[in-house]
Design a protein around this motif. Structure first.
Motif, PDB file in Angstrom:
ATOM      1  N   VAL A   1       0.828  -1.194   0.000  1.00 51.95           N
ATOM      2  CA  VAL A   1       0.000   0.000   0.000  1.00 51.95           C
ATOM      3  C   VAL A   1       0.871   1.255   0.000  1.00 51.95           C
ATOM      4  O   VAL A   1       1.817   1.373   0.792  1.00 51.95           O
ATOM      5  N   TYR A   2       0.546   2.185  -0.905  1.00 50.79           N
ATOM      6  CA  TYR A   2       1.224   3.479  -0.970  1.00 50.79           C
ATOM      7  C   TYR A   2       1.138   4.141   0.403  1.00 50.79           C
ATOM      8  O   TYR A   2       0.088   4.176   1.031  1.00 50.79           O
ATOM      9  N   GLY A   3       2.261   4.643   0.870  1.00 52.49           N
ATOM     10  CA  GLY A   3       2.313   5.347   2.146  1.00 52.49           C
ATOM     11  C   GLY A   3       2.549   4.450   3.352  1.00 52.49           C
ATOM     12  O   GLY A   3       2.757   4.952   4.455  1.00 52.49           O
TER      13      GLY A   3
ATOM     14  N   PRO B   1       6.362   6.160 -11.315  1.00 48.65           N
ATOM     15  CA  PRO B   1       7.222   5.824 -10.181  1.00 48.65           C
ATOM     16  C   PRO B   1       6.553   4.973  -9.101  1.00 48.65           C
ATOM     17  O   PRO B   1       7.241   4.347  -8.311  1.00 48.65           O
ATOM     18  N   LEU B   2       5.236   4.929  -9.073  1.00 49.50           N
ATOM     19  CA  LEU B   2       4.536   4.166  -8.031  1.00 49.50           C
ATOM     20  C   LEU B   2       3.881   2.902  -8.581  1.00 49.50           C
ATOM     21  O   LEU B   2       3.003   2.318  -7.960  1.00 49.50           O
TER      22      LEU B   2
ATOM     23  N   ALA C   1      -5.478  11.384  -8.390  1.00 50.30           N
ATOM     24  CA  ALA C   1      -4.692  11.983  -7.306  1.00 50.30           C
ATOM     25  C   ALA C   1      -3.277  12.319  -7.748  1.00 50.30           C
ATOM     26  O   ALA C   1      -2.725  11.672  -8.645  1.00 50.30           O
ATOM     27  N   ALA C   2      -2.705  13.325  -7.100  1.00 44.69           N
ATOM     28  CA  ALA C   2      -1.289  13.677  -7.246  1.00 44.69           C
ATOM     29  C   ALA C   2      -0.624  13.239  -5.947  1.00 44.69           C
ATOM     30  O   ALA C   2      -0.842  13.832  -4.893  1.00 44.69           O
ATOM     31  N   LEU C   3       0.175  12.194  -6.001  1.00 49.00           N
ATOM     32  CA  LEU C   3       0.715  11.536  -4.813  1.00 49.00           C
ATOM     33  C   LEU C   3       2.178  11.904  -4.588  1.00 49.00           C
ATOM     34  O   LEU C   3       3.001  11.801  -5.502  1.00 49.00           O
ATOM     35  N   ALA C   4       2.479  12.302  -3.390  1.00 49.81           N
ATOM     36  CA  ALA C   4       3.850  12.677  -3.039  1.00 49.81           C
ATOM     37  C   ALA C   4       4.788  11.496  -3.225  1.00 49.81           C
ATOM     38  O   ALA C   4       4.474  10.372  -2.825  1.00 49.81           O
ATOM     39  N   THR C   5       5.934  11.764  -3.853  1.00 54.42           N
ATOM     40  CA  THR C   5       6.961  10.730  -4.025  1.00 54.42           C
ATOM     41  C   THR C   5       8.316  11.379  -4.261  1.00 54.42           C
ATOM     42  O   THR C   5       8.414  12.424  -4.900  1.00 54.42           O
ATOM     43  N   GLU C   6       9.343  10.757  -3.731  1.00 52.04           N
ATOM     44  CA  GLU C   6      10.716  11.229  -3.938  1.00 52.04           C
ATOM     45  C   GLU C   6      11.343  10.599  -5.174  1.00 52.04           C
ATOM     46  O   GLU C   6      12.426  11.003  -5.585  1.00 52.04           O
ATOM     47  N   ILE C   7      10.680   9.615  -5.765  1.00 54.92           N
ATOM     48  CA  ILE C   7      11.297   8.877  -6.862  1.00 54.92           C
ATOM     49  C   ILE C   7      10.757   9.276  -8.230  1.00 54.92           C
ATOM     50  O   ILE C   7      11.048   8.622  -9.223  1.00 54.92           O
ATOM     51  N   GLY C   8       9.995  10.343  -8.298  1.00 54.94           N
ATOM     52  CA  GLY C   8       9.494  10.837  -9.572  1.00 54.94           C
ATOM     53  C   GLY C   8      10.493  11.779 -10.226  1.00 54.94           C
ATOM     54  O   GLY C   8      11.621  11.970  -9.754  1.00 54.94           O
ATOM     55  N   ALA C   9      10.079  12.409 -11.292  1.00 54.54           N
ATOM     56  CA  ALA C   9      10.943  13.299 -12.072  1.00 54.54           C
ATOM     57  C   ALA C   9      11.434  14.510 -11.289  1.00 54.54           C
ATOM     58  O   ALA C   9      12.488  15.067 -11.604  1.00 54.54           O
TER      59      ALA C   9
ATOM     60  N   GLY D   1     -13.102   2.948 -18.282  1.00 55.28           N
ATOM     61  CA  GLY D   1     -13.691   1.616 -18.359  1.00 55.28           C
ATOM     62  C   GLY D   1     -13.186   0.637 -17.317  1.00 55.28           C
ATOM     63  O   GLY D   1     -13.650  -0.493 -17.261  1.00 55.28           O
ATOM     64  N   ASP D   2     -12.227   1.042 -16.483  1.00 52.81           N
ATOM     65  CA  ASP D   2     -11.657   0.153 -15.463  1.00 52.81           C
ATOM     66  C   ASP D   2     -11.149   1.005 -14.297  1.00 52.81           C
ATOM     67  O   ASP D   2      -9.948   1.217 -14.146  1.00 52.81           O
ATOM     68  N   ALA D   3     -12.057   1.502 -13.497  1.00 50.20           N
ATOM     69  CA  ALA D   3     -11.707   2.433 -12.421  1.00 50.20           C
ATOM     70  C   ALA D   3     -10.869   1.797 -11.317  1.00 50.20           C
ATOM     71  O   ALA D   3     -10.332   2.504 -10.463  1.00 50.20           O
ATOM     72  N   ARG D   4     -10.719   0.469 -11.310  1.00 47.49           N
ATOM     73  CA  ARG D   4      -9.883  -0.189 -10.291  1.00 47.49           C
ATOM     74  C   ARG D   4      -8.406   0.036 -10.540  1.00 47.49           C
ATOM     75  O   ARG D   4      -7.584  -0.145  -9.656  1.00 47.49           O
ATOM     76  N   HIS D   5      -8.055   0.409 -11.761  1.00 48.86           N
ATOM     77  CA  HIS D   5      -6.666   0.701 -12.118  1.00 48.86           C
ATOM     78  C   HIS D   5      -6.530   2.193 -12.403  1.00 48.86           C
ATOM     79  O   HIS D   5      -7.319   2.750 -13.160  1.00 48.86           O
ATOM     80  N   TRP D   6      -5.543   2.799 -11.810  1.00 51.61           N
ATOM     81  CA  TRP D   6      -5.256   4.223 -12.055  1.00 51.61           C
ATOM     82  C   TRP D   6      -3.937   4.320 -12.805  1.00 51.61           C
ATOM     83  O   TRP D   6      -2.909   3.841 -12.342  1.00 51.61           O
ATOM     84  N   ASP D   7      -3.992   4.946 -13.954  1.00 51.37           N
ATOM     85  CA  ASP D   7      -2.825   5.078 -14.815  1.00 51.37           C
ATOM     86  C   ASP D   7      -2.048   6.359 -14.513  1.00 51.37           C
ATOM     87  O   ASP D   7      -2.645   7.413 -14.248  1.00 51.37           O
ATOM     88  N   TRP D   8      -0.751   6.252 -14.620  1.00 57.57           N
ATOM     89  CA  TRP D   8       0.144   7.397 -14.429  1.00 57.57           C
ATOM     90  C   TRP D   8      -0.060   8.370 -15.572  1.00 57.57           C
ATOM     91  O   TRP D   8      -0.091   7.985 -16.742  1.00 57.57           O
ATOM     92  N   THR D   9      -0.187   9.663 -15.242  1.00 56.40           N
ATOM     93  CA  THR D   9      -0.373  10.688 -16.271  1.00 56.40           C
ATOM     94  C   THR D   9       0.791  11.660 -16.322  1.00 56.40           C
ATOM     95  O   THR D   9       0.801  12.563 -17.153  1.00 56.40           O
ATOM     96  N   GLY D  10       1.776  11.491 -15.440  1.00 61.12           N
ATOM     97  CA  GLY D  10       2.951  12.349 -15.422  1.00 61.12           C
ATOM     98  C   GLY D  10       3.310  12.766 -14.014  1.00 61.12           C
ATOM     99  O   GLY D  10       2.645  12.425 -13.054  1.00 61.12           O
ATOM    100  N   ASP D  11       4.394  13.529 -13.918  1.00 63.50           N
ATOM    101  CA  ASP D  11       4.863  14.028 -12.632  1.00 63.50           C
ATOM    102  C   ASP D  11       4.714  15.544 -12.592  1.00 63.50           C
ATOM    103  O   ASP D  11       4.681  16.205 -13.632  1.00 63.50           O
TER     104      ASP D  11
END
Length: 91
Positions: A11-13, A36-37, A56-64, A78-88
């Motif tokens: 789990v994130y966090g 990164p996540l 969401a915009a999630l805090a991370t030290e390993i992004g760009a 069509g699949d809300a259980r998966h969240w795709d990365w859209t950038g940093d």
């Protein structure tokens, strides 16, 4: 995502030293895909419907942007259980 996948996920966090960094019973999760996540689960228990739709915009030290940066994730159409990365973003 089936129950077996949930049990294996981290789990994130969650504290890195936690004895059980995985999902907890009675909680709702979204799987983060790419970026990164990638592969982490995001606990969305109690989130309002609008927040779930926005992502969401999630805090991370390993992004760009390193420390203070955020990785942005949005629900997959069509699949809300998966969240795709859209950038940093810088924060």
């Amino acid at each position: 995502m089936d129950e077996e996948q949930l049990r294996r996920g981290r789990v994130y966090g969650a504290d890195h030293d936690s004895a059980d960094p995985g999902p907890q019973p009675g909680h709702s999760y979204r799987e983060l895909v790419a970026g990164p996540l990638d592969g982490l689960l995001l606990d969305v228990t109690g989130w309002p419907a609008q927040d779930l739709a926005d992502g969401a915009a999630l805090a991370t030290e390993i992004g760009a942007y390193g420390f203070g940066g955020r990785a942005c994730y949005a629900p997959r159409p069509g699949d809300a259980r998966h969240w795709d990365w859209t950038g940093d973003t810088a924060g």
